[in-house]
Design a protein around this motif. Structure first.
Motif, mmCIF file in Angstrom:
data_model
loop_
_atom_site.group_PDB
_atom_site.id
_atom_site.type_symbol
_atom_site.label_atom_id
_atom_site.label_comp_id
_atom_site.label_asym_id
_atom_site.label_seq_id
_atom_site.Cartn_x
_atom_site.Cartn_y
_atom_site.Cartn_z
ATOM 1 N N SER A 18 43.826 40.795 41.990
ATOM 2 C CA SER A 18 44.768 40.237 41.026
ATOM 3 C C SER A 18 44.500 38.754 40.822
ATOM 4 O O SER A 18 43.890 38.093 41.665
ATOM 5 C CB SER A 18 46.211 40.423 41.517
ATOM 6 O OG SER A 18 46.518 41.788 41.708
ATOM 7 N N GLN A 32 46.656 34.196 49.698
ATOM 8 C CA GLN A 32 48.104 34.367 49.616
ATOM 9 C C GLN A 32 48.837 33.156 50.200
ATOM 10 O O GLN A 32 49.778 32.623 49.597
ATOM 11 C CB GLN A 32 48.528 35.635 50.354
ATOM 12 C CG GLN A 32 50.032 35.876 50.352
ATOM 13 C CD GLN A 32 50.417 37.159 51.077
ATOM 14 O OE1 GLN A 32 49.569 38.020 51.312
ATOM 15 N NE2 GLN A 32 51.682 37.288 51.428
ATOM 16 N N ILE A 45 46.600 35.353 40.531
ATOM 17 C CA ILE A 45 47.934 34.885 40.909
ATOM 18 C C ILE A 45 48.099 33.442 40.449
ATOM 19 O O ILE A 45 47.223 32.601 40.686
ATOM 20 C CB ILE A 45 48.145 34.960 42.436
ATOM 21 C CG1 ILE A 45 47.707 36.323 42.980
ATOM 22 C CG2 ILE A 45 49.587 34.687 42.799
ATOM 23 C CD1 ILE A 45 46.336 36.339 43.609
ATOM 24 N N ARG A 75 51.693 37.747 39.268
ATOM 25 C CA ARG A 75 50.503 38.493 39.695
ATOM 26 C C ARG A 75 50.118 39.449 38.580
ATOM 27 O O ARG A 75 50.912 40.285 38.165
ATOM 28 C CB ARG A 75 50.786 39.265 40.985
ATOM 29 C CG ARG A 75 49.554 39.968 41.556
ATOM 30 C CD ARG A 75 49.917 40.849 42.732
ATOM 31 N NE ARG A 75 50.687 42.018 42.307
ATOM 32 C CZ ARG A 75 50.883 43.107 43.047
ATOM 33 N NH1 ARG A 75 50.398 43.157 44.269
ATOM 34 N NH2 ARG A 75 51.594 44.118 42.608
ATOM 35 N N LEU A 85 55.868 33.644 42.004
ATOM 36 C CA LEU A 85 54.497 33.628 41.496
ATOM 37 C C LEU A 85 54.258 34.844 40.604
ATOM 38 O O LEU A 85 54.863 35.903 40.799
ATOM 39 C CB LEU A 85 53.492 33.628 42.649
ATOM 40 C CG LEU A 85 53.507 32.384 43.549
ATOM 41 C CD1 LEU A 85 52.629 32.616 44.780
ATOM 42 C CD2 LEU A 85 53.021 31.152 42.789
#
Length: 295
Positions: free
Chosen positions: A263, A134, A265, A157, A155
Motif C-alpha cells: 500500500s 509503519q 500510506i 492507506r 493516515l
C-alpha cells in the motif's frame, strides 16, 4: 504610526533611483504619492534621511537606514519566494519510507522523473521492512510510506500493487526442474528458511512447513546469501526475489493464490506539503499494471 513595509520599499527606490520621479516610475506610482510616503517615513523616524529636498545625498542616519532596509527587504523577498515555491511544490523536503524491494524495483524511474520536474525539492529515501515503515509513518518521521501495513488511525492507506509468493532456491536445486507443477506437498522434505513475510501466508497447508523450519532470517540480504549457499530454500514475494535473484530461481506455487499487498500510506492529502502530495501522486500514477506483476 508603525513603520510599514511600503515605506521601506519607497525609501530604497528613491535612494537607488536617485530621484522621486525615477522611483515613482519604477514603483508604478505618482511622484506625489512617493513623496507623501517618504515624508511619513521621515516623520515617524523623527529625523531627515536626505540632506536636501532633491534627495541627492543621504544623511548619516539615512545611510544606515538604507543599509538596514535593503537587507531586510531582500530577506523578506527571499521568504516570499520560498513560501510561493513551497505552495507550488517547487521546494521542500519529502521523506519517503519504503520496503527495499519497492525502493529498488519501482521507485528509481519515478524519482528520476520527479526530480527532473522539481529540481528544488529534496528527497530523503529510507528503505526498511514493513514494520519500520509503519512506525515511521505513525511517528511522523516519513511523509509517504510504501509497505504491507494495517490500517493506521489518522493516515490514508491506498492499494499500490499485489505481489505473488513463490519458492526461492538455487537454480540447480531439484525443485527448479519441475517448477510448473510445484505445490506445498513438494516442500515437505526440503529445508525451509522462513522470514518475516511468511507471516502473510495464511494458507493452512503452509502452517506445518513453517512450524518445522529450523531457521528464521528477517534480513533479506542474509536470507538470500544462505539460500545461495544451498542451506535451504525460502518463500518470498516475486518483487523481493527479482531484486535479489542473479543465480537463484523463483518458482511460483500452483496451489497458492495469496498475494503480498503493498500500500501507499500518507497523511490526509490536505495535511501534506505540496511537494509531498505531488510525489505521492506521481508514485500512484506509476502503479504497476496487473500484467506487470505476473511471472
Amino acid at each position: 504610526m508603525a513603520i510599514k513595509l511600503e515605506m521601506l520599499r519607497v525609501f530604497r527606490a528613491v535612494v537607488d533611483q536617485g530621484s522621486l520621479a525615477a522611483a515613482a516610475e519604477v514603483l508604478g506610482r505618482t511622484p506625489s504619492a512617493v513623496s507623501m510616503t517618504l515624508k511619513q517615513f521621515e516623520d515617524h523616524i523623527g529625523a531627515p534621511l536626505f540632506e536636501s529636498g532633491r534627495k541627492a545625498r543621504l544623511t548619516a542616519l539615512g545611510t544606515s537606514v538604507h543599509a538596514a532596509a535593503k537587507r531586510e527587504l531582500e530577506h523578506f523577498d527571499r521568504t516570499l519566494d520560498m513560501i510561493e515555491a513551497l505552495s507550488q511544490a517547487e521546494m521542500g523536503l519529502v521523506r519517503l519510507a519504503a520496503t527495499p524491494s519497492v525502493a529498488m524495483a519501482v521507485l528509481p524511474p519515478v524519482l528520476r522523473a520527479f526530480l527532473a520536474e522539481h529540481p528544488r525539492v529534496r528527497i530523503e529515501l529510507r528503505d526498511m521492512n514493513s514494520i519500520g515503515v509503519q512506525q515511521a509513518m505513525e511517528q511522523e518521521q516519513a511523509d509517504i510510506g510504501l509497505a504491507t501495513v494495517p490500517v493506521m488511525p489518522g493516515l490514508e492507506r491506498r492499494p499500490f500493487m499485489q505481489d505473488r509468493f513463490g519458492v526461492v532456491c538455487r537454480a540447480d536445486h531439484p525443485l527448479a526442474q519441475n517448477w510448473d507443477s510445484l505445490t506445498w506437498d513438494d516442500l515437505t522434505d526440503v529445508d525451509l528458511i522462513t522470514n518475516d513475510l511468511c507471516a502473510l501466508i495464511r494458507d493452512p497447508s503452509f502452517a506445518p512447513l513453517r512450524a518445522r523450519a529450523r531457521m528464521h532470517v528477517p534480513n533479506t540480504a542474509s536470507l538470500v546469501a544462505l539460500v545461495r549457499e544451498g542451506i535451504g530454500i525460502t518463500i518470498l514475494p516475486r518483487l523481493v526475489a527479482r531484486t535479489n535473484l542473479r543465480d537463484l530461481a523463483f518458482l511460483p506455487l500452483r496451489d497458492m493464490s495469496e498475494r503480498r499487498e503493498v500500500s501507499i500510506i500518507t497523511p490526509p492529502r490536505e495535511e501534506m506539503i505540496p511537494a509531498a502530495r505531488a510525489l505521492a501522486e506521481r508514485i500512484e500514477a506509476a502503479r504497476p499494471a496487473p500484467e506487470d506483476q505476473k511471472i
